[in-house]
Design a protein around this motif. Structure first.
Motif, PDB file in Angstrom:
ATOM      1  N   TYR A 121      -0.162   2.503   1.746  1.00  0.00           N
ATOM      2  CA  TYR A 121       0.087   3.553   0.765  1.00  0.00           C
ATOM      3  C   TYR A 121      -0.562   3.198  -0.579  1.00  0.00           C
ATOM      4  O   TYR A 121      -0.658   2.034  -0.947  1.00  0.00           O
ATOM      5  N   GLU A 122      -0.983   4.226  -1.298  1.00  0.00           N
ATOM      6  CA  GLU A 122      -1.564   4.075  -2.625  1.00  0.00           C
ATOM      7  C   GLU A 122      -0.913   5.085  -3.566  1.00  0.00           C
ATOM      8  O   GLU A 122      -0.702   6.239  -3.190  1.00  0.00           O
ATOM      9  N   ARG A 179      -1.832  10.677  -8.108  1.00  0.00           N
ATOM     10  CA  ARG A 179      -2.576  10.737  -6.853  1.00  0.00           C
ATOM     11  C   ARG A 179      -1.873   9.829  -5.843  1.00  0.00           C
ATOM     12  O   ARG A 179      -1.771   8.619  -6.061  1.00  0.00           O
ATOM     13  N   GLY A 202      -1.668   8.548  -1.867  1.00  0.00           N
ATOM     14  CA  GLY A 202      -2.501   8.463  -0.680  1.00  0.00           C
ATOM     15  C   GLY A 202      -1.885   7.626   0.414  1.00  0.00           C
ATOM     16  O   GLY A 202      -1.071   6.729   0.157  1.00  0.00           O
ATOM     17  N   LYS A 249      -7.882   8.802   5.397  1.00  0.00           N
ATOM     18  CA  LYS A 249      -7.028   8.798   4.214  1.00  0.00           C
ATOM     19  C   LYS A 249      -6.547  10.219   3.930  1.00  0.00           C
ATOM     20  O   LYS A 249      -7.356  11.159   3.905  1.00  0.00           O
ATOM     21  N   GLU A 301      -4.552  12.445   0.989  1.00  0.00           N
ATOM     22  CA  GLU A 301      -4.207  12.352  -0.426  1.00  0.00           C
ATOM     23  C   GLU A 301      -3.659  13.679  -0.949  1.00  0.00           C
ATOM     24  O   GLU A 301      -4.094  14.756  -0.523  1.00  0.00           O
ATOM     25  N   GLN A 354      -2.568  15.419  -4.911  1.00  0.00           N
ATOM     26  CA  GLN A 354      -2.753  15.170  -6.336  1.00  0.00           C
ATOM     27  C   GLN A 354      -2.206  16.322  -7.178  1.00  0.00           C
ATOM     28  O   GLN A 354      -2.869  17.334  -7.379  1.00  0.00           O
TER      29      GLN A 354
END
Length: 325
Positions: free
Chosen positions: A233-234, A255, A257, A267, A269, A271
């Motif tokens: 995870y980001e 954001r 991801g 990926k 994402e 936002q």
């Protein structure tokens, strides 16, 4: 043009002439989408005046310079020839990176066209991505002409820059932007980074290579950004506030991801983003996947709702990036 000429000369010389290493990549992309506001196909991810993203072909060149004690400098140029039938100039040369970076010992110093030391965009490379940072929506500049310095510490990083405040075009109308960013944490080691930025000057309102207003306008903003990586995870967050184009301005950005498949080749994402510059304010929500089909080919898609423009748009990008030297 002088920087580009220097790079072409460097590329033509044998490696022994520099005691250095060089990399050359071929970059190509196809971009197409649909806007319900225009009720037609579009050939850009942002506006027709902006530089990203459009169908284009170009190169990414890096020349490392070294001596008896190791590397002392780096020359980088990334240029594209973009096509957009909706733009005033259907075919547009784009010079993205064009800088020399010198290792001075006490800091890395750059001169040319690179990232100013302001905000999340100064550490997040978006040159191939469909999802934009706040810099793409008027809060600073993704790239700018000028000088900068950066130094890593055990606790993080400190960077500063003095640039023209004009973005893609090189213009001198009394415009300038002084920026400073301090970051706590080292992302590659700690999996998190907290940054604080300030920027002040008289900047030009530009969109891509188009100058929207000839007179420089006051810019004085502060911001904070936070990045956290955990497993696959980001999460990235940013907040800004101050004066932009001589108007009160604020922005909030996130954001989120998730990386899937082997080596994170897929990926996903999302936002959400809110921004206000004077009377121009609204909420945007963008989302989409990025699927790395091979080492050289990536497929990206983006859907976006823009509250201010009351627009829904969808964009598809096929992106090719391959080493040739």
């Amino acid at each position: 043009m002088r920087v580009l000429a220097a790079v072409l000369v460097a590329a033509a010389l044998p490696a022994s002439a520099f005691a250095s290493s060089r990399l050359l990549y071929l970059e190509a992309q196809g971009v197409a989408g649909y806007s319900d506001q225009e009720d037609s196909l579009i050939w850009h991810s942002e506006s027709a005046e902006d530089v990203m993203q459009k169908s284009s072909v170009g190169f990414d060149f890096i020349q490392r310079l070294s001596g008896e004690t190791g590397d002392f400098g780096l020359l980088a140029v990334q240029a594209r020839l973009a096509y957009d039938p909706d733009a005033e100039d259907e075919i547009e040369p784009q010079l993205y990176n064009a800088y020399y970076k010198h290792k001075a010992g006490w800091a890395d110093i750059w001169a040319g066209h690179s990232r100013p030391a302001f905000g999340l965009s100064s550490v997040l490379d978006s040159h191939a991505l469909l999802l934009p940072t706040l810099a793409m929506h008027g809060f600073g500049f993704d790239r700018d002409w000028g000088l900068g310095a950066s130094r890593d510490f055990a606790w993080g990083n400190l960077s500063a820059s003095l640039t023209t405040g004009s973005g893609m075009p090189l213009r001198f109308e009394g415009n300038y932007l002084a920026s400073l960013r301090a970051a706590k944490g080292i992302l590659s080691q700690d999996n998190w980074e907290l940054g604080f930025s300030v920027g002040a000057g008289e900047t030009l309102h530009t969109m891509g290579y188009e100058v929207m207003h000839e007179e420089p306008q006051p810019f004085a903003m502060a911001g904070a950004d936070f990045t956290y990586l955990w497993d696959n995870y980001e999460a990235r967050f940013e907040a800004m506030g101050g004066t932009n184009r001589d108007e009160d301005a604020y922005a909030l950005f996130a954001r989120l991801g998730m990386n899937l498949l082997d080596e994170g080749r897929l990926k996903l994402e999302a936002q959400p983003e809110y921004s206000k510059i004077g009377e121009h304010e609204g909420f945007r929500f963008s989302a989409g996947p990025a699927w790395q089909l091979s080492d050289t080919l990536t497929l990206r898609a983006m859907g976006r709702y823009d509250e201010h423009d009351d627009e829904l748009r969808a964009v598809l990008q096929v992106y090719y990036y391959s080493k040739v030297l």
